[in-house]
Design an enzyme around this catalytic site. Structure first.
Site, PDB file in Angstrom:
ATOM      1  CG  HIS A  40      -1.765  -1.209   1.352  1.00  0.00           C
ATOM      2  ND1 HIS A  40      -2.626  -1.615   0.355  1.00  0.00           N
ATOM      3  CD2 HIS A  40      -1.865  -2.136   2.330  1.00  0.00           C
ATOM      4  CE1 HIS A  40      -3.232  -2.733   0.742  1.00  0.00           C
ATOM      5  NE2 HIS A  40      -2.786  -3.074   1.930  1.00  0.00           N
ATOM      6  CG  HIS A  76      -5.910  -6.137   0.446  1.00  0.00           C
ATOM      7  ND1 HIS A  76      -6.866  -5.543   1.206  1.00  0.00           N
ATOM      8  CD2 HIS A  76      -4.748  -6.004   1.119  1.00  0.00           C
ATOM      9  CE1 HIS A  76      -6.313  -5.073   2.318  1.00  0.00           C
ATOM     10  NE2 HIS A  76      -5.039  -5.330   2.289  1.00  0.00           N
TER      11      HIS A  76
END
Ligand SMILES: Nc1ncnc2c1ncn2[C@@H]1O[C@H](COP(=O)(O)OP(=O)(O)O)[C@@H](O)[C@H]1O
Ligand SMILES: Nc1ncnc2c1ncn2[C@@H]1O[C@H](COP(=O)(O)OP(=O)(O)O)[C@@H](O)[C@H]1O
Ligand SMILES: [Mg+2]
Ligand SMILES: [Mg+2]
Ligand SMILES: [Mg+2]
Ligand SMILES: [Mg+2]
Lengths: 330, 195, 330, 195
Positions: C56, C218
């Protein structure tokens, strides 16, 4: 082409509006132009202007603000801005002490900025410039239009911006810029091509596991295609090429920039920096006294990285690199 | 003397040709450049059209100057300043009652002053320079233009974006030479050449 | 898979080393851990810890530094860090006034951070936490594990970081965090999937011109697939969904974040922000008092954007958002 | 009484099965999660192997505790704390001279305390809970395990990452149930069940 845009030929206009809206405390778009200027009280210092084709975001508007650029001029995607637009940038940047232009060495940029300089001089604004040509992937100007100006340009912006902020004169900045340019070297690679929204198709093709070394920031071809290798091998190729150029010695001091080309995640850029560190610091024993990792000079949605090294010839350059700024993208 | 009306229709025709062949020019430029030469000139042609439409000129110099300024301020990239400089230089020359070959020669001078290219470097110069000879000896034709154009194929670029390709630039027509070919085809079609 | 990496299962380790090397004036990697901690003199303030799976970036290590996070704990790619690692993060962050955890609402994160909290309490460190659940694309917790924590988390970091810096107590921060979380709403879309380097294949497939609304960070699936539309239509879908949730009125004050998912160039993000502005400011007459555009909470190399809106309930939140920080990625 | 040596070979076998079937578990998790369940557990299995290799335990509680702690600190994600809590809970129960069904029940309690899932939510709970019944009535076999596993296919997930899929989670085997199936197959294979 899969892009979050509206009409392809409105991209630059809408992007500039989006940027100016999002960061309206820092910058403003000069009406009817493609110029993004900083919102800083003028104080009779040298103005610093850069620009070029769009598609290199955050370059160049992302570096407009206190301590860096006074204004940035955007052209169409991958197309140099026109002289009249550059002139507007010069006027916006002018605080009475002259304006300095940072030009990337591409034929179009050089010619358009040069014409803008002529126009500005007609309006009695002193203009000097540097043509950044840091891309060592290209043969020299006996065979080509000369080495291209790529990610190293961002270090130029930072150093000159800090110098201008500290009150350096136009001729001092010119001298500094020439010295920095002599010590500035970059090299890049692509994993996948860029797609110019106005063209609609990728600028070149690469096979599934193929990469290209020495690519420019508009998808200009490089010097070799080969199969993708681990990050540490890619880093080694860069370091080998840079070493040939730069002839460094143990202990030499450098600033290093690992630059993402637009679609390469930070994850990979940090892994790559780790390999660069092993080669340059652990093996070559260089002193990487300043370091940056991230998207600074991109080629739209190209995947890839570039590595820039600047030999620090003067302590002040480091101070300039470290000086605080108020911009979007540094 | 070169007729102003004919020149105006020449330049209008040039714009049409460029616009029609936008994709072709982009493709040529994709092969050895950045794929935008057609888009760049089409943008310029639209601006020139807007400027010229409904307008009529008494003096050739004014016409050339307007076209040059529009191109300079709308095209960008390498070709904008080059074509712009060509027309601005022609505007200056037009004040001297110049004939066509003198005008085009002035245009080439403008290009060379701006871009420093010599012949053989695979640029628009490799169209302009032989075209001037053809105009002088009265041999300019669509065929001779095409012959000149094809010759740019075998050249290795050492100016402009194509120069980064080195040897790989060989085998492709230069986009700027192609657009200049349209310019000179338009010249013939508009009858500027036969007066 | 075309990535600039070495061994896939060394990615996190090498990335953390690259980051810590590049920014060693700001942060340090705690040896033998996946914790990045700030280099700031401890001053008996509340420590702020976040983290989660890697992939991330710049979240979360990119927000470690003065004014924001005290430490960030990285897990394997897209996998929550383990309790012992989180505990190390808590210890690094502890200045004696307790430690606050910012947890994104994913089952793994919640469980691992919760276990870490228990472990920290055994070592007499006071720990409080917030579970950020800003993703409105997900049905509520009667049907799912609850709304996911996505890009809004970055606003949470910024606000709590400024509060902690200004000396707020652990319970004050807890109260603030809960209030902010209630006003925090995000929604995202993907143009192309992410490829986890340890998996080697994209997490899902999209057709050439297909996009997916409501995607998680995700690559969790969203609520609708359709053909790619112009930016302004995408923005409209986001705004419509957010409006349903938030029931705003003219003049309401908001902070807005246009967040890139990793492979989407800034060019497109700015175009998108321009469309968001037209809808929210020009049409809905909201006051977007704070704005950000860029890659803040990415999903490796996913292409796409998300939009986060935070309703500003208290002037101080704006001050907190605007407070200066010394971090890599803000 | 449950034999410590057999339990140790049970857990070693479990690790082997998970490692062999890493790709399969990842694939199941790709369909309804994030594709890492096999990688997560393989990482855990390697760490458990490192811990247990050459080690011999006198007390069941110590063995379970070590395994639980290793899983908690190496696996991460959702399954790490869940499997970890299961074994730590079994470690506690092992102090009470518990039989196998009591141990596994304690393990399930650990999972439920940590994850709050009920049966029918398409998680590993849907393997553990019926398996306990089978152990109690002596019917546990590879076939009954597979039957239980297949039942997770038709369930709609409302816990964990698969819950974001809603109805689209239906038709896929739950990865955590599959890994737990390996656990209980290993239990049979190691002969823990038949003493
Ligand atoms: N130095 C130069 N002198 C003359 N012509 C040049 C020069 N550099 C480039 N050109 C011409 O410009 C053309 C490319 O124009 P264009 O694609 O519009 O600009 P850019 O290269 O900036 O994208 C080339 O095909 C070539 O004919
Ligand atoms: N709340 C829960 N209770 C019980 N089991 C759960 C819960 N949430 C998830 N699981 C199990 O965890 C498995 C996924 O584990 P894994 O893929 O390793 O973690 P993550 O979802 O964090 O990637 C699911 O298949 C499911 O069996
Ligand atoms: Mg161009
Ligand atoms: Mg071009
Ligand atoms: Mg996971
Ligand atoms: Mg998973």
């Amino acid at each position: 082409m899969k892009k979050i845009i509206n009409e392809p030929d409105h991209v630059v206009d809408e992007m500039l509006n989006g940027l100016a809206f999002a960061y309206d405390s820092l910058v403003t778009r000069i009406p009817e132009t493609t110029v993004i200027a900083r919102k800083v009280e003028k104080s009779n210092k040298v103005g610093l202007v850069s620009g070029g084709g769009s598609g290199h975001e955050p370059s160049h508007a992302g570096f407009v603000g206190k301590g860096m650029l006074s204004a940035a001029v955007a052209g169409q995607v991958f197309t140099s801005p026109t002289p009249d637009q550059v002139l507007e940038g010069i006027k916006a940047a002018d605080e009475g002490a002259g304006v300095f232009l940072v030009i990337k060495n591409y034929t179009g940029d050089v010619m358009n900025f040069d014409m803008a300089k002529e126009l500005a001089e007609l309006e009695d604004i002193d203009v000097e410039f540097v043509i950044v040509d840091d891309d060592i992937a290209v043969e020299d100007s006996t065979f080509t239009a000369g080495r291209r100006g790529v990610a190293g340009t961002v270090f130029m912006h930072k150093i000159l911006g800090a110098a201008a902020d500290s009150g350096a004169s136009l001729s001092e900045i010119k001298e500094l810029a020439d010295k920095v340019n002599e010590q500035l070297f970059s090299i890049g690679l692509a994993l996948s091509p860029a797609t110019n929204p106005e063209v609609g198709k990728p600028g070149f093709e690469l096979e599934d596991q193929e990469i290209e070394f020495g690519i420019g920031i508009h998808g200009e071809p490089g010097y070799r295609r080969e199969t993708l290798q681990p990050s540490k091998e890619l880093a080694k190729e860069f370091v080998t090429q840079l070493k040939k150029e730069m002839n460094w010695s143990e202990g030499d001091r450098y600033a290093a920039l690992v630059n993402g080309m637009g679609a390469t995640p930070l994850m990979e850029q940090f892994v790559f920096m780790n390999d660069v560190k092993k080669l340059l610091v652990d093996d070559e024993k260089l002193d990487l006294a300043f370091r940056k990792v991230g998207d600074y000079m991109t080629a739209i949605d190209m995947a890839g990285v570039s590595l820039t090294l600047l030999k620090i010839e003067d302590d002040q350059w480091l101070d300039y690199l470290n000086a605080p700024v108020d911009v979007i993208g540094w | 003397m070169v007729d102003v009306k004919k020149v105006q229709s020449w330049l209008t025709l040039f714009g049409e040709k460029v616009t029609e062949n936008k994709e072709h020019l982009n493709q040529l430029d994709t092969a050895i450049g950045d794929g935008d030469h057609g888009s760049n000139l089409t943008r310029g042609a639209a601006a020139v059209k807007e400027k010229l439409d409904g307008q009529s000129y008494d003096e050739l110099t004014d016409l050339f100057k307007d076209v040059g300024m529009v191109l300079v301020s709308k095209v960008g990239g390498a070709s904008g300043p080059l074509y712009g400089s060509a027309f601005i230089s022609m505007a200056k020359e037009a004040k001297n009652d110049a004939d066509l070959s003198q005008l085009i020669t002035a245009g080439l001078d403008g290009i060379v002053k701006r871009g420093n290219a010599k012949t053989g470097e695979k640029t628009m110069v490799d169209m302009w320079s032989p075209v001037i000879d053809s105009i002088k000896d009265g041999s300019l034709s669509d065929e001779s233009i095409d012959e000149i154009l094809q010759k740019t194929k075998d050249m290795k670029a050492s100016k402009g974006r194509a120069s980064y390709l080195g040897d790989r630039s060989i085998g492709h027509i230069d986009p700027g030479a192609q657009s200049s070919a349209y310019l000179f085809q338009a010249l013939i079609e508009a009858g500027v050449i036969n007066e």
